[in-house]
Design an enzyme around this catalytic site. Sequence first.
Site, PDB file in Angstrom:
ATOM      1  N   LYS A  43      39.974  17.073 -78.702  1.00 16.61           N
ATOM      2  CA  LYS A  43      39.997  15.995 -79.696  1.00 16.61           C
ATOM      3  C   LYS A  43      39.878  16.614 -81.089  1.00 16.61           C
ATOM      4  O   LYS A  43      39.190  17.625 -81.276  1.00 16.61           O
ATOM      5  CB  LYS A  43      38.821  15.052 -79.416  1.00 16.61           C
ATOM      6  N   SER A  90      37.761   5.942 -79.248  1.00 14.79           N
ATOM      7  CA  SER A  90      38.560   6.691 -80.207  1.00 14.79           C
ATOM      8  C   SER A  90      39.277   7.912 -79.628  1.00 14.79           C
ATOM      9  O   SER A  90      40.266   8.372 -80.193  1.00 14.79           O
ATOM     10  CB  SER A  90      37.674   7.162 -81.364  1.00 14.79           C
ATOM     11  N   SER A 131      33.656   6.010 -76.775  1.00 13.42           N
ATOM     12  CA  SER A 131      34.932   6.677 -77.052  1.00 13.42           C
ATOM     13  C   SER A 131      35.443   7.646 -76.003  1.00 13.42           C
ATOM     14  O   SER A 131      36.586   8.091 -76.097  1.00 13.42           O
ATOM     15  CB  SER A 131      34.854   7.417 -78.382  1.00 13.42           C
TER      16      SER A 131
HETATM   17  N1  GLN Z   1      34.629   1.963 -80.704  1.00 14.05           N
HETATM   18  C1  GLN Z   1      33.342   2.338 -81.201  1.00 14.05           C
HETATM   19  C2  GLN Z   1      33.373   2.440 -82.700  1.00 14.05           C
HETATM   20  O1  GLN Z   1      34.396   2.208 -83.254  1.00 14.05           O
HETATM   21  C3  GLN Z   1      32.909   3.630 -80.573  1.00 14.05           C
HETATM   22  C4  GLN Z   1      33.615   4.790 -81.116  1.00 14.05           C
HETATM   23  C5  GLN Z   1      33.113   6.080 -80.582  1.00 14.05           C
HETATM   24  O2  GLN Z   1      32.474   6.148 -79.531  1.00 14.05           O
HETATM   25  N2  GLN Z   1      33.376   7.126 -81.322  1.00 14.05           N
HETATM   26  O3  GLN Z   1      32.391   2.746 -83.330  1.00 14.05           O
END
Ligand code: GLN
Length: 487
Positions: free
Chosen positions: A73, A148, A172
């Site tokens: 990532k 994400s 995420s």
């Molecule tokens: N979807 C969540 C957010 O937007 C979690 C994102 C994540 O785990 N990085 O904060």
Amino acid sequence: MDITNLSAAKLLDLLNKKQISSVDIASAYLNRIESLDDKIKAFIHLDPEDVLKKAEKLKDSDSKLKGLPIAIKDNFCVKGQLTTCASNILAGFKPPYSATVIEKLENDGALIMGKVNMDEFAFGSSCETSCYGPTHNPWNLDCAPGGSSGGSAASVAARLAPWALGSDTGGSIRQPASLCGIVGLKPTYGLVSRYGLIAFASSLDQIGPFTQDITDSALLMNIISGHDPKDSTSVNTKTLDYLAGLNADIKGLKIGIPKEYFIEGIDSDVRDKVEQAIEIFKKAGAIVEPISLPHTEYAVATYYIVAPSEASSNLARFDGVQYGLRVKDGEKVNDSALIDMYMKTRGKGFGAEAKRRILLGTYALSSGYYDAYYLKALKVRTKITDDFNQAFKKYDCIITPTSPTKAFKLNEKTNDPLAMYLSDIFTISANLSGIPAISIPCGFTQDNLPVGLQILGKAFDEQMLFKVGHAYQQLTDWHTRVPEGCK
Ligand code: GLN
């Protein structure tokens, strides 16, 4: 033999037997990326020549991984390689050092293939806030892969990489794994070093593996977990072999099913598949009982105070001075040349969702609101953790759906932040409490989109998650399915 359809463990076995080489593997994946990634758009920084060069170098290595590739990532620092968090503000940034997990992987002979897409700074659940545009779900190209870590999930689901690393702050890793039909683990907070992971919310962020199955997840955890003096929140626990005990019996194991996770609004297909999976655990001899985690309903609200607060503080460092983009020309917006540069750089460099998070977080931390929002959220966070502590006194693990919905269409939720935030309703509590949780595939909807099941365990009891997940994979074959068009 199609190399790209094999799990990491199987590839490793063939490498050990010298039946294939790191160059064979790298070439096979590069060919596949060449033919499929135009549609999927998982990779954002990839240098095929460099990959082949690295593969050549690792060809006769007697290291543990012998040149087995991995997708990363884009929020992990990799020395000398573009690391942008899919944000314009980090355009051109090449870190002078590598994250600890990258060093661990390289020390064990892994080939870092390149960087995969994500929501900007990991803010999102669909990969759509990336400055590079979205990644597409390999099961249906009109759908989001989740986020994400959407690029990590899509790359493994489409077999563009045997495995990948992602980060999970509120879901995420698990939510995109669920939406792409693969295995995604968020380990216990402190088990994997965060050194060199560009911080979103430091008290919630954890690094974890994306894999085809449980065995690969355990294998990767053996490599990346462990104490790191460079991360002050890294915990000095004894090193475990996560591959040991995978085959243990789950007969008599006590599994709790929290009623708060089977709410109105959850897709009926998702509910059905998770309920069918629960029946399989019962048949395997587990004792399954309903439980209650009463503070679950406050998890999303709590997270959206804590996470943006920490993010607003962490993102203050991107000001045009040390990293990436610097905008100093054009119309003056402020009399001080320095402040003018800060404002223009941050105004241009951050996307809309990043700005929203910075505003929310700065507001929640500001004097006068700190007690009402941030401090209150911390208190609720303790209550949510207490719910789990109580449950784990009686139960070995907890099973829930990973996401309330199947993969949604690209653009479906981009104008409705609240709907997007609700994607993580079932995953956020594990981050707030620091406990480990894994998503594994448990079936398909009527329109052939994958459904994921979440297993949550006590802190540092990843072995329990692996044992339960592995037992399920011995009795089902959902994890072996590959999207049509990617076969
Ligand atoms: N979807 C969540 C957010 O937007 C979690 C994102 C994540 O785990 N990085 O904060």
